[in-house]
Design an enzyme around this catalytic site. Structure first.
Site, PDB file in Angstrom:
ATOM      1  N   TYR B 437      20.090  -6.349  42.011  1.00 21.77           N
ATOM      2  CA  TYR B 437      20.713  -6.053  43.307  1.00 21.77           C
ATOM      3  C   TYR B 437      20.621  -7.222  44.290  1.00 21.77           C
ATOM      4  O   TYR B 437      19.995  -8.212  44.020  1.00 21.77           O
ATOM      5  CB  TYR B 437      20.260  -4.722  43.891  1.00 21.77           C
ATOM      6  N   GLU B 438      21.356  -7.058  45.361  1.00 25.75           N
ATOM      7  CA  GLU B 438      21.470  -8.126  46.381  1.00 25.75           C
ATOM      8  C   GLU B 438      22.040  -9.391  45.756  1.00 25.75           C
ATOM      9  O   GLU B 438      21.684 -10.509  46.114  1.00 25.75           O
ATOM     10  CB  GLU B 438      20.086  -8.383  46.975  1.00 25.75           C
TER      11      GLU B 438
END
Lengths: 593, 593
Positions: B437-438
């Site tokens: 994620y990110e």
């Protein structure tokens, strides 16, 4: 996630690389190419249609323990029944007891398929095959007569009861006791943990092989004996009858392989019989260790193949961003991610590790077959030495690869990789156990250095390198690859020599170099096999025998492996040459403040 | 698993390596050494006593969705209440809105502790801090006035609504729409996935930052705007009142961080307000990206530290086999496994990666602080360039380390590592999301090459190497280590040059070299920091200022890192120099047959 057995690649490895038909002729088992291909196709169907569909649910549902009985996930019972009825269980069993006596070189392909389809499902039968081996080699005629045929058929299953809470890698600490009875049997008392398939609802009886101590046994590993302890005692006509004094006390809550029951087994004066000689239990276990560890290696390979298939399918479907040199799928809002170099990097690592391990698996299986089935005693001995050297590498390296390839599968899916329904994270969780059980990968590496390298002063290592080097000299079709591999083989030889010297000089070097030396060896061995694959591919292309894209892909894969995966060997080499000093210098109390 | 913050090491990094007090003086924030140490101690207590005890159960219990409401695991509500009441939520928030304005260099230590204690618990507040940043920098005065103070205090929480099913790494494909209303607000419609904390029971309101398209927006990433969309609309006096037209449609079933709700969020004409300029949504998001990605990097570090603590505790307690040079614990049936070289190898990898990342985290945090807080504009710009270069490395490398160190934790426990109650496998599962994620770690690596290396023709890379090389020249206390590091730094410089040339010549090289170049850079940067740690340790030992064992351990750790971990850099270098050809050659249809 659907699964399709990689039949084309399996045929390449078995027929084109290792001439499995000739191998079968040598073993005199009557299997010809048509039969082999027929078996592979049926096996592929069984794995894809019967086993693979169970896998996702088995993870969600897991096994349940109630009133001492274990219920396996939905569908396992029916699938296991088919597994037995269709003869898959008895594939490798001894002919004398109803088995089909297939060579490992062939059965390994089927077992790889099972591992890919469902590691949990395979655990039960895998351990049964181990039980068959141990009993066949060490059991008395009477024990064999009473138990072996049903184990071979899969009607009954088997377990290995080794580990205890205080005795894992160090079996010298084992406490379970066996008390001799007047009738020649023994009463076993103690608690075993991590017993795969210790209790389940698939088979009418469960035959436990249990390590325990006799009353007068010497301490340590020289005082351990092996016993057969059935869940149900047999009545006069050999049918399972009264419950023995043993029970499943608990199921472990695990990271993965949730469809495989992992049991705490309590033996409360359970009746058992000695297998082999008193105090020779570990030796009895060790004779089947190679086969068991080979099977765990195949688990790594099976997971890797499944994760590669999952990753590839997603990379072909998922549309994100455009190829950097211009759109490829003009009719779509974005290109399939397989156009992106870094996605290809991940897929090609998955592919070349999976296919590389498949080649090494077949090579190792040939040694296992020859060890037991070659007509010439010298050939048997040579194969036994080679197998002994290879097995820790296969077990540890394949399972490390399985974990890496599964993790790449997760990565290829992006955020979806973390979501259960996509199945990739399950592969990571399931495969993580393979680096731990049947001897942790650290234990495998110690075995490689201590028993296999120091054990014979490096002669088997050099024999293996000689053989691979001969192939390099013959690889005139791929001179550039051959040179690259040839250099690594000589580097390996020199490294083996350095490691030997260092370990003789300082025994702490054994554990300091072990894991990196195993990894180094594996990467170089795979390189040598990729060279052989490239040579076969070149020959097939030159002969214009069709399938050009397949053979081109072999050349491209070999090139990728040598350029982008093999460099890892250098890092392992440099690390292990650093010596034990930097490991041992820090006092235990200084690891944290 | 218990957790204790590594306060001694944090003080070493903050005070002895990076002079955090001087840094605070430069930032003119009034924090002196005593205050800093007091905060660290209180933070350690909060993480260990309030947060860590929730983590194991949160994994078993997870989040539950019923009638659109999400219930977090037992204890999360109470702990979050304390988190807000004791002021931990507002640590980094702007002073103007009630925040304490702590520098990242200090807050990073607290955030690392939170990550170690419970990644799931930290997710909620981490995203809120991101929301504060975005709103503070881009929101209108009115939006700030209505929402910011409550977000800063943690009374309300925030989310980032970016991903849609068809738009993950490629936000150009985003479809959520925003329809302007006569009152200046917008109605948002669309579905977002993977929204952490999208619904929960911790806060009175949830403020969603949502990327969406205006009706007249150009296609692609230049047509994306940012909106603030609260769960509850505010009444006249600013209190949460009527429910907005948005809801949590489902919770994802995930591999880990099960205590963090991961929601499908449906916006059905929900009322929102524009943040920043129309069609500038991605730019608004990007200004907070560095901070958000830095936080994810800290998650990797936090997991690594927790896994190291778990592994070390077990290695000190678990008795298996004897030390190869003779028994150490004569009063016990076997020696603690920390006596074995291969166990030490695993522990020292855990330790040197954790402590190495901690140094780099502080170094990067300093840049983030100076970027926003230095008085000199040129210093702000220089720090911004440095931070931009470092952040993708921190995010990707730290999270890769977190996964590796957690997996070593599992391995150290043997079979027990696979069992849930021991907690090590949870760390592996929890940390796996951080690589995704990110921005996946592959995306980070592309960012490093494309924006940070090609973006300025390599000048920032060279400036960083110059700075690190200066430290090498001053490292007269450790000439041998200095030479080793100095060589790598020049190798890095040359490699950066080669990569630049290759990418300019062939854009496919960008994705072909990216992941390996990032890893190479990280290993070399850590080497340079370990050298600095060794120099400080040497100075402290020479000064005889006490704590000798701690400083000796720093020297031993640096030695281990340089000898046994740094060699990995060579493998990455060799792999990336292989070029894009071997990645791009294989036609898509040839990946499998």
């Amino acid at each position: 996630m659907s699964y399709q057995a990689p039949l084309r690649d399996m045929r390449f490895v078995l027929h084109e690389l290792f001439d499995v038909s000739g191998h079968c002729q040598q073993l005199d088992n009557g299997l010809d190419r048509d039969t082999i291909d027929g078996v592979l196709e049926e096996a592929a169907r069984f794995a894809a249609e019967v086993v693979a569909p169970l896998n996702r649910n088995s993870d969600e549902q897991g096994c349940r323990l109630q009133d001492g009985e274990v219920t396996t996930p939905d569908g396992f019972r029916q699938a296991y029944k088919q597994f037995v009825e269709q003869g898959w269980a008895s594939m490798t069993g001894p002919l004398e007891f109803g088995g089909q006596g297939f060579p490992q070189m062939l059965s390994a392909s089927f077992h790889e398929m099972l591992m890919s389809a469902s590691l949990s499902f395979r655990v039960y039968s895998g351990l049964t095959e181990g039980t068959v081996l141990a009993l066949d080699r060490h059991g008395s005629a009477e024990l064999k007569q009473r138990y072996l045929a049903q184990l071979v058929s899969g009607e009954w299953t088997g377990t290995m009861c080794l580990t205890e809470p205080q005795a894992g890698s160090d079996l010298a600490l084992l406490r379970t006791r066996a008390q001799p009875q007047v009738d020649g049997s023994y009463q076993l008392s103690g608690s075993k943990i991590f017993i795969s398939g210790g209790e389940q609802d698939l088979s009418d009886n469960i035959i436990h092989l249990v390590l325990a101590r006799l009353p007068d046994a010497p301490p340590g590993i020289k005082g351990i004996s092996l016993f057969l302890v059935p869940k149900r005692l047999l009545d006069a006509d050999g049918s399972p009858a009264a419950r023995n004094a043993l029970s499943c006390g608990a199921l472990e809550h695990k990271m993965g392989i949730k469809g495989a029951s992992t049991c705490v087994m309590n033996f409360d004066g359970a009746t058992g019989w000695l297998v082999g000689q008193p105090n020779q239990g570990l030796a009895c276990m060790f004779t089947m260790m190679n086969d068991a560890r080979f099977q765990v290696g195949l688990q790594g390979l099976g997971i890797a193949e499944a994760a590669f298939q999952g990753g590839l399918a997603y990379a072909r479907e998922r549309l994100q961003s455009r190829a950097i040199k211009g759109p490829v799928a003009l009719d779509k809002p974005a290109d399939p991610i397989i156009v992106h170099p870094d996605v290809r990097r991940m897929l090609l690592i998955q592919k070349t590790l999976s296919e590389g391990c498949r080649m090494l698996a077949a090579y190792a299986a040939r040694q296992l077959d020859l060890e037991h089935g070659a007509s010439d005693p010298a050939a048997r001995e040579a194969a036994a030495r080679r197998a002994a050297f290879l097995i820790p590498v296969v077990k540890a390296f394949f399972t490390d690869c399985g974990q890496e390839v599964a993790s790449l599968g997760v990565q290829l899916y992006g955020g979806h990789g973390f979501i259960r329904e996509w199945g990739m994270e399950q592969l990571m969780r399931d495969s993580r156990i393979t680096q731990l059980y049947e001897g942790t990968n650290g234990i495998q590496a110690l075995d490689l250095i201590r028993r296999k390298l120091l054990g014979d002063g490096g002669s088997e290592l050099n024999a293996l390198i000689d053989e691979l080097a001969t192939q390099v000299h013959q690889a005139t079709a791929q001179p550039e690859m051959a040179e690259r591999v040839g250099q690594r083989l000589e580097e390996w030889r020199a490294l083996g020599h350095s490691v030997l010297q260092a370990c003789r000089h300082d025994p702490e070097e054994i554990g300091a170099v072990s894991v990196d030396f195993l990894a180094y060896s594996a990467y170089v061995m795979l390189a040598a096999l990729w060279l052989q694959a490239a040579v076969r591919a070149s020959q097939a292309l030159a002969a214009g025998s069709g399938d050009a894209a397949f053979y081109q892909a072999k050349l491209q894969s070999a090139d990728f492996y040598l350029r982008r995966v093999l460099p890892r060997a250098g890092a392992h080499r440099e690390a292990l040459l650093a010596g034990a000093g930097c490991l041992m210098a820090m006092p235990e109390r200084s690891f944290a403040f």
